[in-house]
Design a protein around this motif. Sequence first.
Motif, PDB file in Angstrom:
ATOM      1  N   ASP A   1       4.802   5.242 -13.389  1.00 16.90           N
ATOM      2  CA  ASP A   1       4.469   3.831 -13.466  1.00 16.90           C
ATOM      3  C   ASP A   1       4.496   3.504 -15.045  1.00 16.90           C
ATOM      4  O   ASP A   1       4.559   2.305 -15.277  1.00 16.90           O
TER       5      ASP A   1
ATOM      6  N   TRP B   1       0.800  -1.253  -0.019  1.00 22.35           N
ATOM      7  CA  TRP B   1       0.083   0.095   0.150  1.00 22.35           C
ATOM      8  C   TRP B   1       0.869   1.464  -0.093  1.00 22.35           C
ATOM      9  O   TRP B   1       0.253   2.368   0.057  1.00 22.35           O
TER      10      TRP B   1
ATOM     11  N   SER C   1      -2.884   3.232  -3.349  1.00 23.58           N
ATOM     12  CA  SER C   1      -1.628   3.034  -2.336  1.00 23.58           C
ATOM     13  C   SER C   1      -1.269   4.575  -2.221  1.00 23.58           C
ATOM     14  O   SER C   1      -1.904   5.318  -2.727  1.00 23.58           O
TER      15      SER C   1
ATOM     16  N   ARG D   1      -4.717   5.888 -14.298  1.00 22.31           N
ATOM     17  CA  ARG D   1      -4.490   6.031 -13.142  1.00 22.31           C
ATOM     18  C   ARG D   1      -4.770   7.560 -12.593  1.00 22.31           C
ATOM     19  O   ARG D   1      -4.953   8.522 -13.492  1.00 22.31           O
TER      20      ARG D   1
ATOM     21  N   ASP E   1       2.863  -2.371  -5.567  1.00 16.23           N
ATOM     22  CA  ASP E   1       1.384  -2.498  -5.916  1.00 16.23           C
ATOM     23  C   ASP E   1       0.913  -4.006  -5.762  1.00 16.23           C
ATOM     24  O   ASP E   1       0.038  -4.014  -5.370  1.00 16.23           O
TER      25      ASP E   1
ATOM     26  N   CYS F   1       7.935   0.061  -7.585  1.00 18.82           N
ATOM     27  CA  CYS F   1       6.547   0.472  -7.455  1.00 18.82           C
ATOM     28  C   CYS F   1       5.556  -0.478  -7.902  1.00 18.82           C
ATOM     29  O   CYS F   1       4.592  -0.544  -7.345  1.00 18.82           O
ATOM     30  N   ASN F   2       6.063  -1.386  -8.936  1.00 21.66           N
ATOM     31  CA  ASN F   2       4.913  -2.177  -9.598  1.00 21.66           C
ATOM     32  C   ASN F   2       4.810  -3.412  -8.485  1.00 21.66           C
ATOM     33  O   ASN F   2       3.934  -4.052  -8.128  1.00 21.66           O
TER      34      ASN F   2
END
Length: 160
Positions: free
Chosen positions: A82, A8, A70, A92, A135, A131-132
């Motif tokens: 992203d 998160w 998140s 997004r 997530d 980041c991925n």
Amino acid sequence: MDKTSIPWFVPKVSPALAVIVRNLGHKVTKNRGDVLYKSDNLFERVIYVQSGIAAKAVFLPGFDTSFFVSLALPGSLIGCIDTLYANDQLSRQHWAVTGCELLTVPRELLLKLADHDGRWHRELAGYNAGCNFADRLGLMVSRAGESERRLGVFLVAFFL
């Protein structure tokens, strides 16, 4: 990049990348509830959260509500980070959860800088992958177990 991914939460950038963004970024102040970024903007920007908290929501095609949210704390990047290296079609939107002080950098400027020094491509690609990964961890935890257990995981992750 922070080596420990927390569900998160958007990871923090490395100290070297933070210096680059602080030197190149344009300072912007936003109030609680202001939209910071939407997919498919004409001018794509990478956004560094200098202070405050921002939320990052991912929407699935055909659905009005967010699929996953998140939080980006100070030291995190949001915006087009992203999709900097992958052109996925997920929509997004990012907004300010609290008052935020942000630094924005045009996507093209970061990529041109990285073209001159391959280390920055590796740094940006590594952050994008982090980041991925965060997530996906958050998505997995948010979809599994009872609400009390999910809340417990969220609180533990927040305090870490």
